[in-house]
Design a protein around this motif. Structure first.
Motif, PDB file in Angstrom:
ATOM      1  N   VAL A   1       0.779  -1.241   0.040  1.00 29.09           N
ATOM      2  CA  VAL A   1       0.029  -0.151   0.027  1.00 29.09           C
ATOM      3  C   VAL A   1       0.742   1.247  -0.033  1.00 29.09           C
ATOM      4  O   VAL A   1       0.685   2.335  -0.857  1.00 29.09           O
ATOM      5  CB  VAL A   1      -0.994   0.173   1.040  1.00 29.09           C
ATOM      6  N   ASP A   2       1.834   1.177   0.828  1.00 28.89           N
ATOM      7  CA  ASP A   2       2.733   2.544   1.011  1.00 28.89           C
ATOM      8  C   ASP A   2       3.353   2.823  -0.576  1.00 28.89           C
ATOM      9  O   ASP A   2       3.453   3.750  -0.878  1.00 28.89           O
ATOM     10  CB  ASP A   2       3.807   2.341   1.830  1.00 28.89           C
TER      11      ASP A   2
ATOM     12  N   LYS B   1       0.865   4.216  -2.807  1.00 26.06           N
ATOM     13  CA  LYS B   1       0.327   5.578  -2.399  1.00 26.06           C
ATOM     14  C   LYS B   1       1.447   6.368  -2.323  1.00 26.06           C
ATOM     15  O   LYS B   1       1.286   7.487  -2.282  1.00 26.06           O
ATOM     16  CB  LYS B   1      -0.251   5.394  -1.341  1.00 26.06           C
TER      17      LYS B   1
ATOM     18  N   GLU C   1       3.697   6.709  -0.223  1.00 24.59           N
ATOM     19  CA  GLU C   1       3.945   7.263   1.303  1.00 24.59           C
ATOM     20  C   GLU C   1       4.569   6.281   2.235  1.00 24.59           C
ATOM     21  O   GLU C   1       4.899   5.179   1.973  1.00 24.59           O
ATOM     22  CB  GLU C   1       2.473   7.596   1.587  1.00 24.59           C
TER      23      GLU C   1
ATOM     24  N   GLU D   1       7.778   6.506   0.722  1.00 25.38           N
ATOM     25  CA  GLU D   1       7.983   7.831   0.603  1.00 25.38           C
ATOM     26  C   GLU D   1       9.086   8.188  -0.078  1.00 25.38           C
ATOM     27  O   GLU D   1      10.361   8.044   0.415  1.00 25.38           O
ATOM     28  CB  GLU D   1       7.511   8.688   1.650  1.00 25.38           C
TER      29      GLU D   1
END
Length: 75
Positions: free
Chosen positions: A20-21, A24, A26, A30
């Motif tokens: 998921v990171d 996205k 993030e 990130e």
């Protein structure tokens, strides 16, 4: 957890958090470029690293042949 996965080392919740990171851009992902292949888990990383090393050797061994396939100048 099913019997099949009881000896698995990887935590599926951690893997999904990283996935998921990455999607996205993030959290742990990130500031990182989105990878073409997301290597999740030690066995996957180990196998990918071994494959990359094998490819590096293959490229080096065949470099002179691979790069010498242009048409000969016939002027």
């Amino acid at each position: 957890m099913s019997e099949h996965w009881k000896h698995a080392q990887g935590d599926p919740e951690k893997a999904m958090e990283v996935l998921v990171d990455a999607i996205k851009a993030e959290g742990k992902a990130e500031g990182r470029a989105v990878p073409d292949w997301l290597l999740l888990g030690k066995p996957t990383f180990t196998q990918a690293n071994a494959t990359a090393e094998k490819l590096d050797r293959l490229v080096e061994d065949w470099k002179s042949i691979s790069r010498d396939l242009d048409f000969d100048d016939k002027l």
